[in-house]
Design a protein around this motif. Structure first.
Motif, PDB file in Angstrom:
ATOM      1  N   MET A   9      -2.344  10.912   7.786  1.00 30.74           N
ATOM      2  CA  MET A   9      -1.120  10.682   7.015  1.00 30.74           C
ATOM      3  C   MET A   9      -0.893   9.183   6.878  1.00 30.74           C
ATOM      4  SD  MET A   9       1.418  12.187   5.489  1.00 30.74           S
ATOM      5  CE  MET A   9       1.318  13.839   6.188  1.00 30.74           C
ATOM      6  N   TYR A  10      -0.762   8.728   5.651  1.00 32.98           N
ATOM      7  CA  TYR A  10      -0.477   7.317   5.427  1.00 32.98           C
ATOM      8  C   TYR A  10       0.827   7.217   4.650  1.00 32.98           C
ATOM      9  CZ  TYR A  10      -0.916   2.464   4.032  1.00 32.98           C
ATOM     10  OH  TYR A  10      -0.681   1.135   3.827  1.00 32.98           O
ATOM     11  N   ILE A  11       1.803   6.516   5.225  1.00 30.27           N
ATOM     12  CA  ILE A  11       3.108   6.353   4.585  1.00 30.27           C
ATOM     13  C   ILE A  11       3.363   4.866   4.381  1.00 30.27           C
ATOM     14  CG2 ILE A  11       5.603   6.713   4.803  1.00 30.27           C
ATOM     15  CD1 ILE A  11       5.031   9.143   6.519  1.00 30.27           C
ATOM     16  N   SER A  12       3.707   4.500   3.172  1.00 34.30           N
ATOM     17  CA  SER A  12       4.020   3.100   2.882  1.00 34.30           C
ATOM     18  C   SER A  12       5.479   2.966   2.474  1.00 34.30           C
ATOM     19  CB  SER A  12       3.110   2.567   1.767  1.00 34.30           C
ATOM     20  OG  SER A  12       3.364   3.253   0.552  1.00 34.30           O
ATOM     21  N   ILE A  13       6.049   1.814   2.796  1.00 36.83           N
ATOM     22  CA  ILE A  13       7.429   1.488   2.398  1.00 36.83           C
ATOM     23  C   ILE A  13       7.388   0.128   1.731  1.00 36.83           C
ATOM     24  CG2 ILE A  13       9.797   1.106   3.185  1.00 36.83           C
ATOM     25  CD1 ILE A  13       9.140   2.687   5.703  1.00 36.83           C
ATOM     26  N   SER A  14       7.884   0.048   0.510  1.00 44.15           N
ATOM     27  CA  SER A  14       7.859  -1.232  -0.194  1.00 44.15           C
ATOM     28  C   SER A  14       9.123  -1.434  -1.006  1.00 44.15           C
ATOM     29  CB  SER A  14       6.634  -1.313  -1.114  1.00 44.15           C
ATOM     30  OG  SER A  14       6.677  -0.281  -2.087  1.00 44.15           O
ATOM     31  N   LYS A  15       9.506  -2.712  -1.171  1.00 53.12           N
ATOM     32  CA  LYS A  15      10.609  -3.048  -2.049  1.00 53.12           C
ATOM     33  C   LYS A  15      10.080  -3.144  -3.463  1.00 53.12           C
ATOM     34  CE  LYS A  15      10.416  -7.277   0.265  1.00 53.12           C
ATOM     35  NZ  LYS A  15      10.940  -8.403   1.013  1.00 53.12           N
ATOM     36  N   GLN A  16      10.888  -2.769  -4.401  1.00 53.18           N
ATOM     37  CA  GLN A  16      10.435  -2.770  -5.789  1.00 53.18           C
ATOM     38  C   GLN A  16      10.848  -4.067  -6.468  1.00 53.18           C
ATOM     39  OE1 GLN A  16       8.397  -0.400  -7.348  1.00 53.18           O
ATOM     40  NE2 GLN A  16       8.184  -0.024  -5.174  1.00 53.18           N
ATOM     41  N   HIS A  17       9.851  -4.837  -6.872  1.00 50.80           N
ATOM     42  CA  HIS A  17      10.149  -6.093  -7.548  1.00 50.80           C
ATOM     43  C   HIS A  17       9.058  -6.423  -8.553  1.00 50.80           C
ATOM     44  CE1 HIS A  17       7.116  -8.134  -5.065  1.00 50.80           C
ATOM     45  NE2 HIS A  17       7.586  -7.419  -4.067  1.00 50.80           N
ATOM     46  N   VAL A  53      10.797  14.784   6.862  1.00 51.91           N
ATOM     47  CA  VAL A  53      10.453  13.373   7.056  1.00 51.91           C
ATOM     48  C   VAL A  53      11.660  12.475   6.788  1.00 51.91           C
ATOM     49  CG1 VAL A  53       9.196  11.446   5.990  1.00 51.91           C
ATOM     50  CG2 VAL A  53       7.977  13.469   6.737  1.00 51.91           C
ATOM     51  N   MET A  54      12.464  12.837   5.801  1.00 55.13           N
ATOM     52  CA  MET A  54      13.633  12.013   5.503  1.00 55.13           C
ATOM     53  C   MET A  54      14.672  12.079   6.617  1.00 55.13           C
ATOM     54  SD  MET A  54      12.650  10.382   2.983  1.00 55.13           S
ATOM     55  CE  MET A  54      14.150   9.440   2.669  1.00 55.13           C
ATOM     56  N   LYS A  55      14.638  13.130   7.407  1.00 56.26           N
ATOM     57  CA  LYS A  55      15.465  13.164   8.618  1.00 56.26           C
ATOM     58  C   LYS A  55      14.937  12.142   9.627  1.00 56.26           C
ATOM     59  CE  LYS A  55      16.582  18.120   8.170  1.00 56.26           C
ATOM     60  NZ  LYS A  55      16.429  19.449   8.800  1.00 56.26           N
ATOM     61  N   ASP A  56      13.611  12.068   9.738  1.00 59.71           N
ATOM     62  CA  ASP A  56      12.989  11.072  10.616  1.00 59.71           C
ATOM     63  C   ASP A  56      13.305   9.657  10.131  1.00 59.71           C
ATOM     64  OD1 ASP A  56      11.766  13.107  12.133  1.00 59.71           O
ATOM     65  OD2 ASP A  56      10.003  13.134  10.823  1.00 59.71           O
ATOM     66  N   VAL A  81       5.416   7.401  13.648  1.00 58.51           N
ATOM     67  CA  VAL A  81       5.026   8.351  14.695  1.00 58.51           C
ATOM     68  C   VAL A  81       5.786   9.664  14.531  1.00 58.51           C
ATOM     69  CG1 VAL A  81       5.090   8.812  17.176  1.00 58.51           C
ATOM     70  CG2 VAL A  81       4.341   6.575  16.349  1.00 58.51           C
ATOM     71  N   ARG A  82       7.075   9.580  14.260  1.00 57.73           N
ATOM     72  CA  ARG A  82       7.881  10.793  14.070  1.00 57.73           C
ATOM     73  C   ARG A  82       7.386  11.593  12.863  1.00 57.73           C
ATOM     74  NH1 ARG A  82      14.091   8.521  14.988  1.00 57.73           N
ATOM     75  NH2 ARG A  82      14.271   9.113  17.193  1.00 57.73           N
ATOM     76  N   ALA A  83       7.086  10.900  11.780  1.00 63.46           N
ATOM     77  CA  ALA A  83       6.630  11.581  10.563  1.00 63.46           C
ATOM     78  C   ALA A  83       5.323  12.335  10.815  1.00 63.46           C
ATOM     79  CB  ALA A  83       6.448  10.574   9.434  1.00 63.46           C
ATOM     80  N   GLU A  84       4.455  11.716  11.584  1.00 61.21           N
ATOM     81  CA  GLU A  84       3.179  12.345  11.932  1.00 61.21           C
ATOM     82  C   GLU A  84       3.401  13.577  12.815  1.00 61.21           C
ATOM     83  OE1 GLU A  84       0.145  10.264  14.606  1.00 61.21           O
ATOM     84  OE2 GLU A  84      -0.357   9.600  12.570  1.00 61.21           O
ATOM     85  N   ASN A  85       4.243  13.416  13.828  1.00 52.93           N
ATOM     86  CA  ASN A  85       4.532  14.527  14.733  1.00 52.93           C
ATOM     87  C   ASN A  85       5.229  15.674  14.009  1.00 52.93           C
ATOM     88  OD1 ASN A  85       3.412  13.167  16.903  1.00 52.93           O
ATOM     89  ND2 ASN A  85       5.360  12.325  17.600  1.00 52.93           N
TER      90      ASN A  85
END
Length: 341
Positions: free
Chosen positions: A1-9, A100-103, A247-251
């Motif tokens: 599982m690969y999760i990315s977080i980015s600002k939009q600019h 996941v959004m709860k995590d 880690v939470r998202a993976e679990n």
């Protein structure tokens, strides 16, 4: 599982509206009948029209400056193995996103706990990915393509009388290069823009910078992790713990779908590899035989060529040359869009 977080600019400026991003996420719906289109959804609602997404995200930016991000983009990229575990079922993936959004909410460090109902977000499932220039397949095909283009140009020059040469030999060389090009799909050489094979389902999530009441800032891009600071003489909690979130998202996935995750698929393993490749390699070699075999198989599918040398199992005797070979192979896989590890 690969999760990315980015600002939009765009360049040095942050987008003042989510409309361009929302329009981009509508690209897979082009030409499809309404019943076949993927719709936006949030924690409690399905089939949210894109116009509503733009209106709600753009209208939830109270007191944010032009130099501040108005929203963030989360991308959830399950590996093909994870998608296979849920039969590539979009409803199962949607169920996972909502967990996941709860995590995500719980990973904010605040005086009052943040819950998913404090978060304004909209998610959309996509089913396709295309090859891009940084993909391993494109890069490894490129030298062959370059030679083919050069030979094709030379053939045209010979035909125009600009140079002399044997065009038959050139055509034969082109056919030989086409047969030797390493990466093909159904016999066709892989090139930029071509759709990737196999399960490619992933999720894009637009998350407002402000909470759902439009009063408080909830920034996952804060330069602070979990910390406290004094404001008007009072200590307050701030920050977002990305490590905890990943880690939470993976679990959550593993628990939700009873997924048996191999060491090389874990976030902690990827982090260990970046910080201490030798420790990562030692752990990998210390796995039970069946798990180690599965790990090498997973790495192979992700494009990592495992060094074919005698690898000592004793951590003290790890060969530095072998570790460097392995690290180089891992770097190649990580720099591509392969997300299987």
């Amino acid at each position: 599982m690969y999760i990315s977080i980015s600002k939009q600019h765009l360049g040095n400026n942050f987008s003042q509206s989510s409309s361009d991003f929302v329009n981009y996420l509508e690209k897979e719906n082009e030409g499809l009948l309404p019943d076949n289109q993927e719709q936006f959804f949030d924690q409690h609602n399905d089939k949210i029209p894109p116009e509503q997404v733009v209106q709600e995200i753009d209208g939830n930016t109270a007191k944010l400056k032009k130099v501040e991000p108005k929203f963030y983009s989360l991308t959830i990229n399950p590996s093909q193995s994870e998608l296979k575990a849920i039969n590539n079922d979009p409803e199962q993936l949607k169920k996972y996103v909502r967990e996941v959004m709860k995590d995500y909410a719980a990973s904010f460090h605040r005086d009052q706990p943040v819950t998913v109902d404090d978060i304004k977000y909209f998610a959309k499932i996509e089913h396709e990915r295309t090859f891009k220039g940084f993909d391993r397949e494109i890069r490894e095909n490129q030298p062959y393509r370059a030679q083919i283009v050069r030979l094709e140009n030379d053939i045209r020059k010979v035909e125009r009388g600009e140079i002399t040469g044997n065009t038959t030999a050139m055509h034969n060389k082109i056919e030989k290069l086409k047969s030797e090009i390493p990466h093909k799909i159904a016999g066709v050489p892989v090139e930029q823009g071509m759709k990737k094979p196999g399960y490619q389902t992933h999720v894009h999530i637009i998350v407002s910078r402000k909470d759902i009441s439009n009063r408080y800032s909830l920034s996952p891009g804060s330069k602070y992790m979990e910390s406290s600071s004094k404001l008007n003489g009072k200590m307050i909690k701030r920050g977002f713990n990305r490590n905890l979130f990943y880690v939470r998202a993976e679990n959550t996935f593993d628990t939700l779908f009873n997924y048996k995750r191999n060491f090389v698929e874990t976030y902690e393993a990827r982090k260990s590899y970046i910080k201490d490749p030798q420790q990562y390699f030692a752990h990998l070699l210390g796995l039970p035989t069946n798990e180690r075999s599965a790990a090498f198989k997973i790495l192979g599918k992700a494009g990592v060529q495992v060094p074919q040398v005698n690898i000592p199992t004793n951590k003290v005797q790890l060969a530095l040359k072998t570790i460097k070979q392995f690290k180089k192979a891992m770097d190649v896989a990580r720099s591509s869009s392969s997300i299987g590890i």
